[in-house]
Design an enzyme around this catalytic site. Structure first.
Site, PDB file in Angstrom:
ATOM      1  N   ARG A 159     -13.597  38.847   6.033  1.00 16.81           N
ATOM      2  CA  ARG A 159     -12.516  39.774   6.400  1.00 16.81           C
ATOM      3  C   ARG A 159     -12.352  40.810   5.281  1.00 16.81           C
ATOM      4  O   ARG A 159     -12.155  41.991   5.526  1.00 16.81           O
ATOM      5  CB  ARG A 159     -11.191  39.028   6.640  1.00 16.81           C
ATOM      6  CG  ARG A 159     -10.033  40.006   6.825  1.00 16.81           C
ATOM      7  CD  ARG A 159      -8.733  39.435   7.333  1.00 16.81           C
ATOM      8  NE  ARG A 159      -8.485  38.052   7.109  1.00 16.81           N
ATOM      9  CZ  ARG A 159      -8.083  37.518   5.950  1.00 16.81           C
ATOM     10  NH1 ARG A 159      -7.865  38.286   4.894  1.00 16.81           N
ATOM     11  NH2 ARG A 159      -7.898  36.236   5.846  1.00 16.81           N
ATOM     12  N   TYR A 192      -2.453  61.934  21.274  1.00 13.41           N
ATOM     13  CA  TYR A 192      -3.080  60.890  22.099  1.00 13.41           C
ATOM     14  C   TYR A 192      -2.011  59.862  22.511  1.00 13.41           C
ATOM     15  O   TYR A 192      -1.227  59.408  21.666  1.00 13.41           O
ATOM     16  CB  TYR A 192      -4.215  60.230  21.306  1.00 13.41           C
ATOM     17  CG  TYR A 192      -4.671  58.923  21.887  1.00 13.41           C
ATOM     18  CD1 TYR A 192      -5.224  58.867  23.154  1.00 13.41           C
ATOM     19  CD2 TYR A 192      -4.529  57.729  21.184  1.00 13.41           C
ATOM     20  CE1 TYR A 192      -5.623  57.663  23.709  1.00 13.41           C
ATOM     21  CE2 TYR A 192      -4.926  56.524  21.730  1.00 13.41           C
ATOM     22  CZ  TYR A 192      -5.472  56.498  22.998  1.00 13.41           C
ATOM     23  OH  TYR A 192      -5.855  55.305  23.543  1.00 13.41           O
ATOM     24  N   LYS A 214     -15.662  56.942  20.260  1.00 12.84           N
ATOM     25  CA  LYS A 214     -16.037  58.173  20.946  1.00 12.84           C
ATOM     26  C   LYS A 214     -17.344  58.743  20.358  1.00 12.84           C
ATOM     27  O   LYS A 214     -18.368  58.129  20.499  1.00 12.84           O
ATOM     28  CB  LYS A 214     -14.872  59.165  20.864  1.00 12.84           C
ATOM     29  CG  LYS A 214     -13.498  58.535  21.251  1.00 12.84           C
ATOM     30  CD  LYS A 214     -13.460  58.156  22.695  1.00 12.84           C
ATOM     31  CE  LYS A 214     -12.204  57.451  23.201  1.00 12.84           C
ATOM     32  NZ  LYS A 214     -11.212  56.922  22.375  1.00 12.84           N
ATOM     33  N   ASP A 256      -6.470  63.315  12.928  1.00 13.78           N
ATOM     34  CA  ASP A 256      -7.302  62.522  13.826  1.00 13.78           C
ATOM     35  C   ASP A 256      -8.449  63.436  14.253  1.00 13.78           C
ATOM     36  O   ASP A 256      -8.263  64.387  15.019  1.00 13.78           O
ATOM     37  CB  ASP A 256      -6.466  62.063  15.033  1.00 13.78           C
ATOM     38  CG  ASP A 256      -7.260  61.184  15.990  1.00 13.78           C
ATOM     39  OD1 ASP A 256      -8.485  61.335  16.052  1.00 13.78           O
ATOM     40  OD2 ASP A 256      -6.634  60.370  16.690  1.00 13.78           O
TER      41      ASP A 256
HETATM   42  C1  LIG Z   1      -7.808  61.240  19.782  1.00 13.02           C
HETATM   43  C2  LIG Z   1      -7.801  59.740  19.868  1.00 13.02           C
HETATM   44  N1  LIG Z   1      -7.364  59.032  18.820  1.00 13.02           N
HETATM   45  C3  LIG Z   1      -7.324  57.677  18.854  1.00 13.02           C
HETATM   46  C4  LIG Z   1      -7.710  56.970  19.968  1.00 13.02           C
HETATM   47  C5  LIG Z   1      -7.621  55.468  19.982  1.00 13.02           C
HETATM   48  O1  LIG Z   1      -8.890  54.907  19.803  1.00 13.02           O
HETATM   49  P1  LIG Z   1      -9.362  53.497  20.369  1.00 13.02           P
HETATM   50  O2  LIG Z   1      -9.358  53.575  21.853  1.00 13.02           O
HETATM   51  O3  LIG Z   1     -10.697  53.332  19.752  1.00 13.02           O
HETATM   52  O4  LIG Z   1      -8.355  52.481  19.871  1.00 13.02           O
HETATM   53  C6  LIG Z   1      -8.183  57.669  21.081  1.00 13.02           C
HETATM   54  C7  LIG Z   1      -8.627  56.927  22.289  1.00 13.02           C
HETATM   55  O5  LIG Z   1      -8.831  57.484  23.351  1.00 13.02           O
HETATM   56  C8  LIG Z   1      -8.218  59.099  21.034  1.00 13.02           C
HETATM   57  O6  LIG Z   1      -8.656  59.822  22.087  1.00 13.02           O
END
Ligand SMILES: Cc1ncc(COP(=O)(O)O)c(C=O)c1O
Length: 390
Positions: free
Chosen positions: A45, A97, A194, A169
């Site tokens: 971990r 998001y 993604k 982000d």
């Molecule tokens: C811009 C953005 N940030 C964070 C996330 C969250 O990521 P995860 O689905 O890998 O937890 C997403 C998921 O769609 C996203 O589009």
């Protein structure tokens, strides 16, 4: 040496065996010579050699001091929020998001953290939202699904003057197109699910910090809270990153063609893509990023959920699914999928119209994708009287 060559050769050859691919260290613990005397690893971990290599690669990609890998993008976001304490405030992008919105409001507000949402493409609005309690500015650029662009360098200056942290982000752009740390941000997060992963075969998140001190704080929470990325998923993510530059370049080229096609289609009302000169922040996008990404959104002239649903259920290659950034093209209808939990009026006011459709343009031959869109438009055009109830 170019950054691509540097990236490829930063993935080390295994010293023990010469293996050219990174080995998957599928182990929970490491044998010690004596208590506290070990080869740099004690419990998986806390640290794992496969994850460690991935973390170094993402730190390098984002030009940061430290990379830290998590079991999802949301776990990465969660680790950053743990830098805050009760009474602190966040100023966040209003087009955030949905999962981050849920985490901020349903989890962290409970612990006394207040969040103010603003249109971050308006610098004055960001400045006005700052209070003495603001500890963090949270940005996504481009945003989802209307692809608004905010000025990272200008917001970094506000953050510095206000002595608060600034986190971007960078999921939609990827480090190939945009490097927020270079533009003044303190922290970058990714849903590595993604573009970084790129093959729609894993869920992962990363945090990259500008300084080692901030990196040590996040790493503390990674170990203390435990949402680490597994060795196998770390391996998959490294494998995805190996082709990131190539993939992103092609995603951008395909998306540009599709956005231009949509802009000229008689059944389309608006197209949202920063690579179009009609996009309100086209020049800013051009200046702060090396490309415009693989996501294109558009609305139909027939602005109804029924028309959009008819569209998204009639494509051949664009598969109806949430998520984005993979090699296969996807599409979704935010009003009934990703943004369903937002009240209709609030959603429409944020620019997410009833007929808005978001495309994650993949790596298929662009001519095939255009043909797919054309056959779908032909179908919904024939269906139009039934769809509109005429
Ligand atoms: C811009 C953005 N940030 C964070 C996330 C969250 O990521 P995860 O689905 O890998 O937890 C997403 C998921 O769609 C996203 O589009």
């Amino acid at each position: 040496m170019s950054t691509i060559t540097q990236l490829i050769h930063s993935i080390p050859v295994d010293e023990q065996t010469g293996a050219i691919a990174v080995p998957i260290y599928q182990t929970s613990t490491f044998v010690q010579e004596a208590p506290g005397v070990n080869k740099g690893y004690d419990y998986a971990r806390t640290n794992n050699p496969t994850r460690e290599i991935l973390e170094k690669i993402v730190a390098q990609l984002e030009e940061g001091a430290t990379g830290i890998a998590f079991s999802s993008g949301l776990a990465a976001i969660d680790a950053v929020l743990k830098l805050l304490k009760s009474g602190d405030e966040i100023v966040a992008v209003d087009d955030i998001y949905g999962g981050a919105f849920r985490l901020f409001t349903k989890v962290y507000e409970k612990f006394g953290i207040k969040v103010t949402y603003v249109d971050t493409s308006d610098i004055q609005a960001v400045f006005n939202a700052i209070t003495p309690a603001t500890r963090l500015i949270w940005l996504e650029t481009p945003t989802n699904p209307t692809l608004k662009i905010s000025d990272i360098a200008a917001i970094a200056r506000i953050a510095k003057a206000s002595k608060c942290l600034f986190c971007v982000d960078n999921t939609f752009a990827s480090p190939v197109l945009q490097q927020p740390l270079e533009l003044g941000a303190d922290i970058v997060v990714h849903s590595a699910t993604k573009y970084l992963g790129g093959h729609s075969d894993l869920i992962a998140g990363v945090v990259v910090t500008k300084t080692a001190e901030l990196g040590a704080e996040i790493r503390f929470y990674q170990n203390a809270c435990g949402a680490i990325l597994s060795p196998f998923d770390s391996f998959l993510l490294i494998r995805g990153i190996e082709t990131l530059h190539l993939r992103v370049r092609q995603h951008c080229a395909n998306a540009q063609q599709i956005a231009e096609y949509l802009e000229n289609h008689p059944l389309v009302d608006k197209v949202y893509y920063p690579g179009l000169s009609s996009h309100p922040n086209h020049l800013l996008a051009k200046q702060q990023a090396k490309g415009f990404g693989g996501i294109v959104s558009f609305t139909l002239k027939e602005d109804t959920e029924e028309a959009a649903k008819a569209f998204v259920t009639n494509t051949r290659y664009f598969k109806l699914a949430e998520s984005l950034g993979g090699i296969k093209s996807l599409l979704c209808h935010p009003a009934s999928m990703t943004h369903k939990s937002i009240p209709d009026e609030k959603r429409r006011a944020a620019g997410v119209a009833d007929s808005l459709i978001r495309l994650s343009v993949g790596l298929e031959e662009p001519a095939d994708l255009l043909e797919d869109l054309q056959q779908t438009f032909n179908k919904i055009d024939q269906l139009q009287p039934a769809v509109s109830g005429l």
